[in-house]
Design an enzyme around this catalytic site. Sequence first.
Site, short mmCIF file in Angstrom:
data_model
loop_
_atom_site.label_atom_id
_atom_site.label_comp_id
_atom_site.label_asym_id
_atom_site.label_seq_id
_atom_site.Cartn_x
_atom_site.Cartn_y
_atom_site.Cartn_z
N GLU A 1 -5.66 -8.50 -0.49
CA GLU A 1 -6.64 -8.35 0.80
C GLU A 1 -8.09 -7.93 0.20
OE1 GLU A 1 -5.16 -5.45 3.63
OE2 GLU A 1 -3.13 -5.99 3.12
N GLU B 1 0.90 -1.37 -0.15
CA GLU B 1 0.25 -0.11 0.09
C GLU B 1 0.78 1.42 0.00
OE1 GLU B 1 -3.19 -0.18 2.85
OE2 GLU B 1 -4.12 -1.73 1.89
#
Length: 473
Positions: free
Chosen positions: A370, A160
């Site tokens: 995810e 991220e």
Amino acid sequence: MPSFPNEFLWGAATAAYQVEGAYLEDGKTLSVVDESIAPEYADTSIASDHYHRFEEDIRLMKELGLTAYRFSIAWTRILPDGRGKINQAGVDFYTQLIDELLKNKIEPIVTIYHFDLPVVLQEEYGGFSSRKIIPDFIEYCRVLFEQFGDRVKYWLTINEQSNMFLLPYLITFTEENEQSLLKQKYEMNHIMTLAHASAVKLCHQLLPDAKIGPAIGISPVYPKTCDPKDILAAEKAEELRNTFFLELYCKGNYLPAMQAYMREHDCQPTIEAGDMELIKEGRCDFLGLNYYDSKTVEHVTAYDRGKELVINKSGEVGSTEKEVIEGIYKGCNNPYLDRNDWDWEIDPEGLRITLNRIYQRYEVPLIITENGLGAVDTLTVDKQIHDEYRIDYLKKHLEQVHLAMVQDGIEVFGFCPWSFIDLISTTSGFRKRYGFVYVDRTDTEIKELIRYKKDSFYWYQGVIRRNRKGFEL
Ligand code: BGP
């Protein structure tokens, strides 16, 4: 649910600081995230105690039917000083973990960096705000590739990167003044992109059969209405939040719109000779997508002042304050979507939209690294967890992945819901749970950390069983 290809990776995900515990054991030192977890919640010292119970946890993975497990390696366990001397106990832990996974026919998918920079490097030179991080990061990657590369085929460089710069709590900025902070963000993003590209290059050099890519945090952006002003705001938000990063990873370019944005805001990073070549050479083999929700925006007027996002950490519905990016967009609610207690909008079709937006532009293989629902779970007196809300969330998202593969021609090679087991939420401790496996502890009471299978465990087991030929319990 219609069937998926036989080689599809049925995974689940975790990250070191959220699950392992043992944060100062066997030579490990602290990472910035060990220090920054909100003090009102559980800290990372014990977490889910996976460090001591990984064998039991892998038995549960096996029972669940996983064919892949995404986890991260803690830099501070491998190189407690950030560089230099390798900590053999750290190497041993991950060796055992990887070997145990392989013994159970579970493919390890290793995240190299999941927010957990060694504190020593943050203190010494400000972490990713200095180019000094690049040789240190490469050294760390080299150790991982040399130690584990004979057994690990899938690597994720950085978790991220986009969110680290877009959310206010995932990275430490040293500048405070608004303009110098903005400049520092883009400078750090450039340095992190160089670190990512160097890792990709090194991996290709040392491990020609391995595949490597980033795990990007992604939310598609929608316009509030069909007013062209809102459409433009949404497109600009999509560039700023998503395409900016994707373009760097997949094409090695700064998006023209972002070049213009950085010029206008006087926040261009320092690009040294050779940087853009390196970024191009370090193009990823695949993209990992962390997908939870979508975002909706509307246009701003001359009266709308910039405002940073205030996230809901408490689980008190409606306490999020959406951001305003001056002159570009402001966040708003989407009336068509339900949200969880933390105000994250639940949007399964948004996952298909995201897969399309990315794949139709870059044609790079995708894996969901995810996807999941944070919720308060209740352990009943007879030790059950009826998390039908999580089943509903995951089922609907998985259906959209399938549609994207079958009807849109998109190459998705795996699905790793967040999370395999309950762990410390980055923002909200143990109250906000994601796992298929319940861990009996709270933020304040450690208890015995007994594991219980939730209803979602049995649901996912069924999905995997129907899709894996020859899979028996
Ligand atoms: C992602 C992170 C994970 C995880 C997840 C859920 O951003 O990669 O580490 O924490 O989000 O977020 P949270 O724990 O804040 O609910």
